[in-house]
Design an enzyme around this catalytic site. Structure first.
Site, PDB file in Angstrom:
ATOM      1  N   TYR A  36     -18.069  16.388 -14.161  1.00 28.63           N
ATOM      2  CA  TYR A  36     -18.235  14.908 -14.560  1.00 28.63           C
ATOM      3  C   TYR A  36     -19.384  14.581 -13.029  1.00 28.63           C
ATOM      4  O   TYR A  36     -19.231  14.997 -11.909  1.00 28.63           O
ATOM      5  CB  TYR A  36     -16.941  13.886 -13.979  1.00 28.63           C
ATOM      6  CG  TYR A  36     -17.334  12.584 -14.017  1.00 28.63           C
ATOM      7  CD1 TYR A  36     -18.340  11.851 -14.634  1.00 28.63           C
ATOM      8  CD2 TYR A  36     -17.070  12.033 -12.703  1.00 28.63           C
ATOM      9  CE1 TYR A  36     -18.541  10.351 -14.588  1.00 28.63           C
ATOM     10  CE2 TYR A  36     -17.351  10.681 -12.561  1.00 28.63           C
ATOM     11  CZ  TYR A  36     -17.963  10.027 -13.301  1.00 28.63           C
ATOM     12  OH  TYR A  36     -18.193   8.430 -12.974  1.00 28.63           O
TER      13      TYR A  36
ATOM     14  N   LYS B 282      -9.354   6.270 -18.850  1.00 28.23           N
ATOM     15  CA  LYS B 282      -9.684   6.639 -20.077  1.00 28.23           C
ATOM     16  C   LYS B 282      -8.644   6.716 -20.927  1.00 28.23           C
ATOM     17  O   LYS B 282      -7.972   5.630 -21.316  1.00 28.23           O
ATOM     18  CB  LYS B 282     -10.457   8.220 -19.955  1.00 28.23           C
ATOM     19  CG  LYS B 282     -11.259   8.315 -18.821  1.00 28.23           C
ATOM     20  CD  LYS B 282     -12.556   7.484 -19.093  1.00 28.23           C
ATOM     21  CE  LYS B 282     -13.720   7.748 -18.480  1.00 28.23           C
ATOM     22  NZ  LYS B 282     -13.528   7.670 -16.797  1.00 28.23           N
TER      23      LYS B 282
ATOM     24  N   ASP C 164      -9.106  18.885 -13.649  1.00 31.39           N
ATOM     25  CA  ASP C 164      -9.450  17.431 -14.119  1.00 31.39           C
ATOM     26  C   ASP C 164      -8.996  17.636 -15.440  1.00 31.39           C
ATOM     27  O   ASP C 164      -9.812  17.910 -16.105  1.00 31.39           O
ATOM     28  CB  ASP C 164     -10.891  16.984 -13.771  1.00 31.39           C
ATOM     29  CG  ASP C 164     -11.200  15.528 -14.285  1.00 31.39           C
ATOM     30  OD1 ASP C 164     -10.518  15.083 -14.980  1.00 31.39           O
ATOM     31  OD2 ASP C 164     -11.887  14.756 -13.795  1.00 31.39           O
TER      32      ASP C 164
ATOM     33  N   ARG D  93       0.857  -1.298   0.066  1.00 28.40           N
ATOM     34  CA  ARG D  93      -0.036  -0.101   0.132  1.00 28.40           C
ATOM     35  C   ARG D  93       0.980   1.533  -0.035  1.00 28.40           C
ATOM     36  O   ARG D  93       0.492   2.303  -0.722  1.00 28.40           O
ATOM     37  CB  ARG D  93      -0.911  -0.028   1.186  1.00 28.40           C
ATOM     38  CG  ARG D  93      -1.688   1.286   1.473  1.00 28.40           C
ATOM     39  CD  ARG D  93      -2.812   1.211   2.277  1.00 28.40           C
ATOM     40  NE  ARG D  93      -2.838   0.294   3.346  1.00 28.40           N
ATOM     41  CZ  ARG D  93      -2.199   0.492   4.449  1.00 28.40           C
ATOM     42  NH1 ARG D  93      -1.423   1.666   4.713  1.00 28.40           N
ATOM     43  NH2 ARG D  93      -1.785  -0.394   5.529  1.00 28.40           N
TER      44      ARG D  93
END
Ligand SMILES: Cc1ncc(COP(=O)(O)O)c(C=O)c1O
Length: 392
Positions: A109, A205, A180, A57
């Site tokens: 978004y 994306k 973004d 992690r």
């Protein structure tokens, strides 16, 4: 164990960096592709001596390569990989404190909009949605305003914000700017160079590029912000996995090639859409006004590969989707396949109807993520589906 007696190449162009950004000469055994380190934990030398990695992690060699690659492509100091775009954006928002205020474009978004409306209140963070950040003035800032958030171009209206102008104003008021940049990627737009403080990506994306990855990134040059993001990444633990880090590295190798083709296809698609009687409006970066067109031309080097359009009342949208033969009805964007979706019922479903109307998103709008197929096939499919969807 590095296996190299070659010199590292000096500064490469972007379309070389996507391929060579994880240099094979730094890989174990000289493997051209980096290995995927799946081990969740690493041996200590002794009680006082820890190696470069300790626990998955916190850091992982494959993730580290992906993060370095993303920082290099952005020309930035720090990049942090997350398990999704929303995990990356949430990590940035986690840096805000109770009592802080954030200004955002009203058009973002839908998942990010949901964070504003459903998550900020419980942390006592105040927010203001602004219909057009290009008209932002000093009067919009409160003493508590700590950040301005934006997408340019915005999902799904493709509205454009002058990033440099907003950054200058925000900095005068002690606020940071978060962009973004998912629709553009660092290939087409560099928000940090325009004055933004943090860039967020849904790497699901264009960076992934093949509709087989869920990942997000936070990128910054600010050491203090970077320290906070690293802390949140490790503490909340929504990190990108080693396998997804590898998938990202592989996907990125063709990103500029894919986007070049997509940009070319988009030109044909916009032209074709504008000639269709069944289409009443076409949205692309700069389509809103001459002012936005000039801003986009100044701050980006391409349109990106998403366009939206509104069908005329003569078209039955359900029938249109049903008659598509090649293009798929699916959410997301940035993959090699052409996809279409209706924002009101998918990406922007969290918005109440009245708020959607304010940002200009209606039920007859289609978001079109243009793929890399032959442009004639894309246009033929679009045209025949529109013909079949004509209301009698
Ligand atoms: C502009 C934008 N930002 C962020 C996200 C969220 O990314 P993810 O689905 O990887 O969490 C999306 C998803 O569609 C998006 O379009």
């Amino acid at each position: 164990m590095a296996c190299s007696n070659h010199k590292k190449p000096s500064k490469l162009q972007y379309d070389s960096l996507v391929v060579q950004g994880v240099p094979a000469r730094e890989n174990e055994y000289g493997s051209i592709m980096p290995p995927i380190f799946l081990s969740s934990t690493y041996r200590f030398e002794d009680i006082n001596t820890q190696g470069p990695y300790e626990y998955i992690r916190t850091q992982n060699p494959t993730r580290e390569k992906a993060e370095k690659l993303m920082a290099t492509l952005e020309g930035a100091q720090h990049a942090y990989g997350f398990s999704s775009g929303m995990a990356a954006i949430s990590a940035i928002f986690e840096t805000l404190k109770p009592g802080d205020h954030i200004i955002s474009s009203a058009n973002i978004y839908g998942g990010t909009y949901r964070y504003f409306t459903d998550c900020f209140a419980k942390n006592q963070i105040d927010y203001t949605f602004c219909q057009d950040l290009n008209t932002l003035t000093a009067a919009d800032f409160k003493p508590e305003t700590k950040a301005v958030y934006l997408e340019s171009p915005a999902n799904p209206t493709l509205r454009v914000v002058d990033i440099a102008k907003v950054a200058k104003l925000a900095h005068e008021h002690g606020a940071i700017v978060i962009v973004d940049n998912t629709f553009m990627t660092s290939y087409l737009q560099r928000p940090l160079d325009l004055g933004a403080d943090i860039v967020a990506y849904s790497a699901t994306k264009y960076y992934g590029g093949h509709a087989d990855l869920c990942a997000g990134f936070v990128i910054t040059n600010d050491d203090k912000l970077a320290e906070q993001i690293a802390f949140i990444q490790n503490t909340f633990g929504a990190t990108i996995s080693p396998f997804d880090s590898y998938t990202l590295i592989r996907g990125v190798k063709t990103m500029s090639l894919r986007l070049d083709r997509q940009l070319e296809n988009v030109k044909y698609v916009i032209e074709a859409l504008q000639q269709q009687p069944g289409i009443q409006k076409v949205f692309y970066p700069g389509s809103y006004s001459a002012e936005e067109a000039a801003i986009h031309a100044k701050q980006a080097t391409g349109s990106g590969a998403v366009v939206s359009f509104e069908v005329a009342p003569t078209i039955d949208l359900g029938q249109f989707f049903e008659h598509l033969q090649m293009i798929d009805l699916a959410v997301s964007l940035g993959g090699v396949e052409s996809l279409m979706c209706q924002p009101t019922t998918t990406s922007h479903e969290p918005y109440p109807d009245a708020e959607l109307a304010k940002i200009g998103v209606h039920e007859n709008m289609v978001r079109f993520a243009v793929g890399i197929e032959n442009h004639n096939d894309i246009i033929n499919d679009l045209t025949q589906a529109l013909q079949q969807a004509q209301r009698n």
